[in-house]
Enzyme design. Structure first.
Site, PDB file in Angstrom:
ATOM      1  N   HIS A  19       0.840  -1.195   0.000  1.00  0.00           N
ATOM      2  CA  HIS A  19       0.000   0.000   0.000  1.00  0.00           C
ATOM      3  C   HIS A  19       0.878   1.249   0.000  1.00  0.00           C
ATOM      4  O   HIS A  19       2.114   1.156  -0.067  1.00  0.00           O
ATOM      5  CB  HIS A  19      -0.984  -0.012   1.172  1.00  0.00           C
ATOM      6  CG  HIS A  19      -0.343  -0.081   2.527  1.00  0.00           C
ATOM      7  ND1 HIS A  19       0.582   0.825   2.964  1.00  0.00           N
ATOM      8  CD2 HIS A  19      -0.489  -0.971   3.546  1.00  0.00           C
ATOM      9  CE1 HIS A  19       0.961   0.537   4.180  1.00  0.00           C
ATOM     10  NE2 HIS A  19       0.344  -0.575   4.562  1.00  0.00           N
ATOM     11  N   HIS A  22       4.197   1.312   2.140  1.00  0.00           N
ATOM     12  CA  HIS A  22       5.323   0.540   1.593  1.00  0.00           C
ATOM     13  C   HIS A  22       5.916   1.261   0.379  1.00  0.00           C
ATOM     14  O   HIS A  22       7.121   1.304   0.183  1.00  0.00           O
ATOM     15  CB  HIS A  22       4.870  -0.860   1.145  1.00  0.00           C
ATOM     16  CG  HIS A  22       4.126  -1.614   2.206  1.00  0.00           C
ATOM     17  ND1 HIS A  22       2.869  -2.123   2.016  1.00  0.00           N
ATOM     18  CD2 HIS A  22       4.469  -1.938   3.473  1.00  0.00           C
ATOM     19  CE1 HIS A  22       2.466  -2.730   3.117  1.00  0.00           C
ATOM     20  NE2 HIS A  22       3.417  -2.631   4.017  1.00  0.00           N
ATOM     21  N   CYS A 127       2.651  -8.424  21.162  1.00  0.00           N
ATOM     22  CA  CYS A 127       1.749  -8.007  20.077  1.00  0.00           C
ATOM     23  C   CYS A 127       2.105  -8.817  18.839  1.00  0.00           C
ATOM     24  O   CYS A 127       3.253  -8.766  18.373  1.00  0.00           O
ATOM     25  CB  CYS A 127       1.889  -6.518  19.780  1.00  0.00           C
ATOM     26  SG  CYS A 127       1.030  -6.048  18.255  1.00  0.00           S
ATOM     27  N   CYS A 130       3.144  -6.602  15.792  1.00  0.00           N
ATOM     28  CA  CYS A 130       4.537  -6.111  15.799  1.00  0.00           C
ATOM     29  C   CYS A 130       5.522  -7.260  15.916  1.00  0.00           C
ATOM     30  O   CYS A 130       6.725  -7.049  15.737  1.00  0.00           O
ATOM     31  CB  CYS A 130       4.788  -5.194  16.985  1.00  0.00           C
ATOM     32  SG  CYS A 130       3.883  -3.667  16.934  1.00  0.00           S
ATOM     33  N   CYS A 144      -1.225  -2.338  22.562  1.00  0.00           N
ATOM     34  CA  CYS A 144      -0.033  -2.076  21.754  1.00  0.00           C
ATOM     35  C   CYS A 144      -0.057  -0.618  21.312  1.00  0.00           C
ATOM     36  O   CYS A 144      -1.052  -0.162  20.749  1.00  0.00           O
ATOM     37  CB  CYS A 144      -0.035  -2.995  20.530  1.00  0.00           C
ATOM     38  SG  CYS A 144       1.095  -2.427  19.246  1.00  0.00           S
ATOM     39  N   HIS A 147      -0.451  -0.704  17.193  1.00  0.00           N
ATOM     40  CA  HIS A 147      -1.685  -1.215  16.583  1.00  0.00           C
ATOM     41  C   HIS A 147      -2.940  -0.911  17.401  1.00  0.00           C
ATOM     42  O   HIS A 147      -4.047  -1.152  16.940  1.00  0.00           O
ATOM     43  CB  HIS A 147      -1.572  -2.731  16.375  1.00  0.00           C
ATOM     44  CG  HIS A 147      -0.539  -3.106  15.358  1.00  0.00           C
ATOM     45  ND1 HIS A 147       0.760  -3.389  15.685  1.00  0.00           N
ATOM     46  CD2 HIS A 147      -0.614  -3.210  14.022  1.00  0.00           C
ATOM     47  CE1 HIS A 147       1.438  -3.668  14.589  1.00  0.00           C
ATOM     48  NE2 HIS A 147       0.631  -3.557  13.563  1.00  0.00           N
ATOM     49  N   LYS A 296      -5.441   7.552  10.731  1.00  0.00           N
ATOM     50  CA  LYS A 296      -4.473   6.493  10.496  1.00  0.00           C
ATOM     51  C   LYS A 296      -4.943   5.617   9.331  1.00  0.00           C
ATOM     52  O   LYS A 296      -6.137   5.340   9.223  1.00  0.00           O
ATOM     53  CB  LYS A 296      -4.412   5.668  11.790  1.00  0.00           C
ATOM     54  CG  LYS A 296      -3.221   4.790  11.888  1.00  0.00           C
ATOM     55  CD  LYS A 296      -3.082   4.245  13.288  1.00  0.00           C
ATOM     56  CE  LYS A 296      -2.025   3.163  13.256  1.00  0.00           C
ATOM     57  NZ  LYS A 296      -1.642   2.729  14.578  1.00  0.00           N
ATOM     58  N   LYS A 299      -6.692  -1.085   7.479  1.00  0.00           N
ATOM     59  CA  LYS A 299      -7.625  -1.961   6.785  1.00  0.00           C
ATOM     60  C   LYS A 299      -9.024  -1.808   7.348  1.00  0.00           C
ATOM     61  O   LYS A 299     -10.000  -1.736   6.621  1.00  0.00           O
ATOM     62  CB  LYS A 299      -7.175  -3.398   7.039  1.00  0.00           C
ATOM     63  CG  LYS A 299      -6.670  -4.121   5.837  1.00  0.00           C
ATOM     64  CD  LYS A 299      -6.448  -5.519   6.315  1.00  0.00           C
ATOM     65  CE  LYS A 299      -6.019  -6.491   5.338  1.00  0.00           C
ATOM     66  NZ  LYS A 299      -5.849  -7.821   5.834  1.00  0.00           N
TER      67      LYS A 299
HETATM   68  N1  MSP Z   1       8.637  -6.975   8.392  1.00  0.00           N
HETATM   69  C1  MSP Z   1       8.832  -5.829   9.184  1.00  0.00           C
HETATM   70  C2  MSP Z   1      10.146  -5.149   8.845  1.00  0.00           C
HETATM   71  C3  MSP Z   1      11.348  -6.016   8.973  1.00  0.00           C
HETATM   72  S1  MSP Z   1      12.790  -5.185   8.452  1.00  0.00           S
HETATM   73  C4  MSP Z   1      14.038  -6.182   8.899  1.00  0.00           C
HETATM   74  C5  MSP Z   1       7.693  -4.842   8.933  1.00  0.00           C
HETATM   75  N2  MSP Z   1       7.008  -4.973   7.785  1.00  0.00           N
HETATM   76  S2  MSP Z   1       5.759  -4.055   7.338  1.00  0.00           S
HETATM   77  O1  MSP Z   1       5.224  -4.685   6.155  1.00  0.00           O
HETATM   78  O2  MSP Z   1       4.860  -3.866   8.417  1.00  0.00           O
HETATM   79  O3  MSP Z   1       6.356  -2.699   6.892  1.00  0.00           O
HETATM   80  C6  MSP Z   1       6.499  -1.624   7.783  1.00  0.00           C
HETATM   81  C7  MSP Z   1       7.046  -0.451   7.017  1.00  0.00           C
HETATM   82  O4  MSP Z   1       6.137  -0.064   5.956  1.00  0.00           O
HETATM   83  C8  MSP Z   1       7.213   0.822   7.827  1.00  0.00           C
HETATM   84  O5  MSP Z   1       8.383   0.826   8.594  1.00  0.00           O
HETATM   85  C9  MSP Z   1       7.240   1.848   6.728  1.00  0.00           C
HETATM   86  O6  MSP Z   1       8.468   1.769   6.081  1.00  0.00           O
HETATM   87  C10 MSP Z   1       6.151   1.334   5.794  1.00  0.00           C
HETATM   88  N3  MSP Z   1       4.836   1.862   6.177  1.00  0.00           N
HETATM   89  C11 MSP Z   1       3.728   1.137   6.498  1.00  0.00           C
HETATM   90  N4  MSP Z   1       2.687   1.996   6.722  1.00  0.00           N
HETATM   91  C12 MSP Z   1       3.113   3.272   6.572  1.00  0.00           C
HETATM   92  C13 MSP Z   1       2.467   4.532   6.536  1.00  0.00           C
HETATM   93  N5  MSP Z   1       1.192   4.697   6.810  1.00  0.00           N
HETATM   94  N6  MSP Z   1       3.213   5.603   6.192  1.00  0.00           N
HETATM   95  C14 MSP Z   1       4.529   5.498   5.818  1.00  0.00           C
HETATM   96  N7  MSP Z   1       5.152   4.323   5.818  1.00  0.00           N
HETATM   97  C15 MSP Z   1       4.564   3.225   6.406  1.00  0.00           C
HETATM   98  O7  MSP Z   1       7.493  -3.979   9.769  1.00  0.00           O
END
Ligand code: MSP
Length: 628
Positions: A19, A22, A127, A130, A144, A147, A296, A299
């Site tokens: 999304h 990412h 959690c 996380c 948490c 979340h 925020k 989903k």
């Molecule tokens: N799998 C772990 C990371 C392991 S790294 C060794 C993880 N994955 S995640 O799919 O949850 O990705 C989290 C990351 O996605 C955040 O740190 C950020 O980079 C990005 N984002 C997810 N939601 C976001 C927003 N709403 N805004 C900006 N970036 C965010 O955590």
């Protein structure tokens, strides 16, 4: 100047689809990778997927599939998305790959042999979202902090990494290396975490509870805890310990992460590296979160932004520009399509697009599309323009180096608007009448100024940069050394006419709907309404229906299991539905839709964009309870 530059994104969990969040991190990593190429550095850019652990196992079970399959499917989605949005990573790593497993096991064994891993018992608040325990001070209202969901109390025998042992070292390292964690606010946050003793890090899960992970090399009854496994991807990705890439790139390593995963990257990871005998990374770059229309993105709120929708509407170049221009690195930002459209029209269609089209048209009209000889007779305006171009290069570089990408872009746009003003002031259409020598000088300066803009936007808008450089007849790859001297474009070069780079888009005006009138007749008695039974239902399974692009068949737990056929396939994917709590009318007479039995009706409404939005809840409800 760094000769090497190694940039990583977090590896994304495969329990969800990519999304906006990412995409933001990965686009910024791509921008930094391309920017360092402009500087002449050798670049390695790593991204990938995080595939083990409770979370993936849970989602797979919920969806009635196995984790391998879920991981394959969703990892492929991430992998396929990056080229679509002009992200050019050097490797896409999956934590289920054999070389990663080997690296994790080698590191576990090494740290175990050195005595920094021990067996013990631990109880704490966990959690699953996380994939980590939270300390009493981190927990907010029993939930948490990230979340806002309930935590699970877990107690079991496990292996632990002696993280606390490295706390004094880590504090000193952070203090002696000012840019180690940046921006500053996150460094301070981490120093705050390190004021109190750390719990040692639990690094295993008993296989009898969770088998989806990498086996510990010294105890086959356990698998490795997901963060210990995941963080090591940054080493596997460049071939730790023996490859040339590892030797070249590791001491230039920079991680890019969102603020949600600060602690694992700023505390677990450097201490793990220290215990492994590997130097810490050079920088941890931490960004804020995108909120959607001030709330925020989640989903359950149904406001998750699909990047490909935006690409389709505005093009990937404008979308990338918006992400970089709009967010102050390190702070949260608000995403709205209206703001995107405004930036698009103002900065891209008006300022840059117009500059390119009007100036190339003039070269075509006055000089038969050939870049004229400028001559030597510079006036104050030309001197100022040259000084502006060189100053902007300096500002741009300083700002990009300190991750102030939004002001770096603002600086480039000060050159764009300087060029537009220069055209207005010198009025080439008047010079065309009586001063061909000055006209030649002016048009040369505009084209050369445009080259500066094109080179500097390369990291953010690579295709636009290339399109403008093509127009200017510049063939070679962009490099900062070409911006050291104003006047590199060669007179006599053919200047192509520009197509409209950014056609204006309609401004999004939030339509003022006609006020909803209060109903006058057909009023219901409360006892009539009470006949309708509406309950909280949890979607347990969802599947598409053959030969229908609208219908989905859902298995819903409303206190009992019922099946509902619902026409929501164009608004929701199967994956995002499973696990959602929705409102269901449960006492309708059973019906059949396209031959599928339906025992209830879900409640939904329309969004302003014409999609459907399911009625959901702002607090976790009890499944099966009545809505009144
Ligand atoms: N799998 C772990 C990371 C392991 S790294 C060794 C993880 N994955 S995640 O799919 O949850 O990705 C989290 C990351 O996605 C955040 O740190 C950020 O980079 C990005 N984002 C997810 N939601 C976001 C927003 N709403 N805004 C900006 N970036 C965010 O955590």
């Amino acid at each position: 100047m760094n000769e090497f530059f190694y940039i990583t994104t977090p590896i994304y969990y495969v329990n969800a689809q990519p999304h906006l969040g990412h995409v933001y991190t990965t686009v910024v990593a791509d921008v930094l990778a391309r920017y360092n190429k402009l500087k002449g550095s050798k670049v390695f850019f790593l991204t990938g997927t995080d595939e083990h652990g409770d979370k993936i196992m849970e989602t797979a079970t919920k969806m009635g599939t196995i984790p391998d399959k879920l991981a394959d499917e969703n990892s492929a989605r991430f992998r396929a998305l990056w080229p679509e949005i002009s992200v050019e990573n050097d490797r896409f790593i999956r934590t289920t790959e054999p070389d990663h497993k080997k690296t994790v096991q080698a590191i576990l064994q090494k740290v175990y042999d050195s005595g920094d891993i021990y067996f013990g018992e631990y109880g704490g608040h966990y959690c699953v979202g996380c994939e980590r325990f939270f300390t009493e001070t981190e927990i907010v209202d029993g939930k948490c902090p990230i979340h806002e969901t309930d935590l699970i109390f877990r107690q079991e025998q496990n292996y632990f990494f002696r993280m606390e042992k490295y706390r004094p070292w880590l504090i000193e390292h952070i203090q002696n290396n000012p840019g180690f964690i940046r921006p500053e606010r996150y460094k301070n946050e981490v120093l705050g975490m390190l004021r109190e003793p750390l719990d040692d890090l639990c690094i295993s899960r008993p296989k009898k509870r969770l088998s989806w992970g990498i086996e510990l090399p010294f105890d086959r009854e356990y698998v490795c805890y997901v963060w210990f496994d995941a963080l090591i991807n940054y080493l596997t990705g460049i071939g730790y310990p023996d490859s040339e890439n590892f030797k070249d790139f590791w001491n230039a390593a920079q991680h890019l992460v969102g603020k949600d995963i600060l602690k694992p990257h700023a505390v677990y990871w450097p201490t793990m590296l220290k215990a492994t005998g590997v130097e810490p990374y050079r920088h941890l770059n931490v960004h804020g979160f995108w909120n959607i229309d001030s709330s925020k993105m989640s989903k359950s709120l149904g406001n998750v932004v699909d990047p490909l929708d935006l690409k389709e509407k505005y093009g990937i170049e404008a979308f990338r520009y918006f992400l970089v221009r709009e967010m102050v690195f390190g702070l949260d930002s608000n995403f709205s399509e209206e703001a995107l459209v405004e930036r698009y029209n103002a900065d891209l269609a008006n300022d840059l697009g117009n500059l390119v089209s009007r100036s190339t048209k003039m070269v075509s009209k006055y000089f038969d599309s050939t870049l004229p000889e400028p001559g030597e007779d510079l006036k104050e305006e030309e001197k100022e323009l040259r000084a502006l171009a060189l100053r902007v290069v300096g500002e741009y570089r300083d700002r990009m180096d300190t991750l102030e990408m939004h002001t770096a872009m603002a600086s480039v746009w000060s050159l764009v608007s300087g060029l537009n003003k220069y055209i207005d002031y010198t009025a080439p259409w008047n010079l065309a009448k009586d001063d061909p020598a000055r006209l030649a000088l002016v048009m040369y300066h505009v084209m050369e100024g445009l080259r500066y803009v094109a080179e500097m936007i390369f990291p953010v808008m690579p295709a636009t940069s290339k399109a403008i450089l093509d127009i200017l007849g510049v063939q070679q790859e962009s490099h900062f050394k070409d911006l050291e001297r104003f006047g590199k474009l060669r007179p006599g070069t053919k200047i192509a006419s520009a197509r409209a780079l950014f056609p204006r888009v309609e401004k999004i005006v939030k339509t003022q709907e006609a006020p909803v009138e209060a109903p006058q007749d057909n009023l219901l008695d409360i006892s009539d309404f009470a006949k309708v039974e509406i309950r909280v239902g949890r979607i347990v399974e969802a599947a598409r229906v053959d030969k229908s692009d609208k219908l989905l068949v859902l298995q819903v737990d409303v206190g009992r299991k019922i099946q509902i056929a619902a026409g929501i396939a164009q608004s929701y994917s199967v994956e995002e539905l499973v696990g959602k709590n929705i409102a269901v009318v449960t006492n309708l007479k059973p019906a059949k839709l396209m031959g599928i039995a339906s025992e209830g009706m879900l409640l939904a409404t329309d969004t302003a964009e014409g999609r459907l939005s399911l009625v959901t809840f702002d607090r976790a409800p009890k499944v099966g309870s009545k809505i009144r």
